[in-house]
Design a protein around this motif. Sequence first.
Motif, PDB file in Angstrom:
ATOM      1  N   VAL A  22      -0.582 -15.384  -0.264  1.00  0.00           N
ATOM      2  CA  VAL A  22      -0.675 -14.153  -1.047  1.00  0.00           C
ATOM      3  C   VAL A  22       0.724 -13.709  -1.472  1.00  0.00           C
ATOM      4  N   THR A  24       2.845 -10.754  -1.780  1.00  0.00           N
ATOM      5  CA  THR A  24       2.744  -9.401  -1.213  1.00  0.00           C
ATOM      6  C   THR A  24       3.260  -8.325  -2.181  1.00  0.00           C
ATOM      7  N   GLY A  27      -0.371  -8.668  -4.678  1.00  0.00           N
ATOM      8  CA  GLY A  27      -1.697  -8.828  -4.093  1.00  0.00           C
ATOM      9  C   GLY A  27      -2.445 -10.028  -4.645  1.00  0.00           C
ATOM     10  N   LEU A  29      -3.484 -13.982  -5.144  1.00  0.00           N
ATOM     11  CA  LEU A  29      -3.494 -15.203  -4.346  1.00  0.00           C
ATOM     12  C   LEU A  29      -2.591 -16.227  -5.029  1.00  0.00           C
ATOM     13  N   ALA A 116      -5.661  -3.414   1.419  1.00  0.00           N
ATOM     14  CA  ALA A 116      -5.447  -4.098   0.140  1.00  0.00           C
ATOM     15  C   ALA A 116      -5.950  -3.254  -1.028  1.00  0.00           C
ATOM     16  N   ASN A 235     -11.571 -10.865  -1.998  1.00  0.00           N
ATOM     17  CA  ASN A 235     -10.277 -11.338  -1.479  1.00  0.00           C
ATOM     18  C   ASN A 235      -9.515 -10.266  -0.734  1.00  0.00           C
ATOM     19  N   VAL A 239      -5.961 -10.520   1.505  1.00  0.00           N
ATOM     20  CA  VAL A 239      -4.734  -9.862   1.027  1.00  0.00           C
ATOM     21  C   VAL A 239      -4.244  -8.838   2.058  1.00  0.00           C
TER      22      VAL A 239
END
Length: 251
Positions: A22, A24, A27, A29, A116, A235, A239
């Motif tokens: 991920v 960061t 957020g 992928l 997330a 997801n 995340v």
Amino acid sequence: MSHGHVALGIDIGGTGMKAARVDTRTGELLSDRVRIDTPQPSTPAAMAEVARELVDTLRWYGNVGVAMPTIVRHGVIRSAANIDASWIDVDAAALFGEALGHRAIVLNDADAAGIAEMRFGAGVGRAGVVLVLTFGTGIGSALFVDGHLVPNTELGHIEIDGCDAEDRAAASARRRDHLSWAKWAKRVDHYLGRLVMLLSPDLIIVGGGASKQADKWVPRLTVDVEVVPAAMANNAGIVGAALASRQGGEG
Ligand code: BGC
């Protein structure tokens, strides 16, 4: 070992274990999502082994964040609604840390999804009381007050008409009871009504597997609160787990 803005999140559910790299900062992928069926029986040893397989597949060498479908107090599992009962009182942070050879930060799956959504999804910029609910095998909850998480709320297990709410209103109950979207939405509506009465949230974000088909049921809700579908679909847990692995670091 530092990976800049890349972190690894694992989201463990009653039916599947999923992981990805991920970014960061956004957020997003950064790799394909890898998924392996949750082993049955879903014992700690079997699941730690699958976690290692996921991490190996993604060629990851560093800290990991792990979201579990349980109460997680300071790394220790304190409930087991949809996984094997032998998880109770297991130090999951130590178990995964040992299996993966790096530090593991373990948190509740709905809390991870909520983190997330608040950071990158439907909760961005939302102050006040925000409730994130995930509808999947069970019902998970994450409660935020001005962006701060109250960890380990278990609002999927409030009792409604003598039943456990998740047993009636989880996404799995819709399939199990062969309900139309309309019938299931009615159950969810009733459940949300109770939560609104108990918590007076300013916003409810509905996520989990059922949020993929939000158009089939969210518009049917009549409850007196703003309800929006999760923006990060399924997801969010990965995340949020990845973000948690950076606790205290940049991210
Ligand atoms: C568990 C929660 C979890 C939720 C979603 C519930 O049955 O008690 O801890 O967050 O399922 O997986």
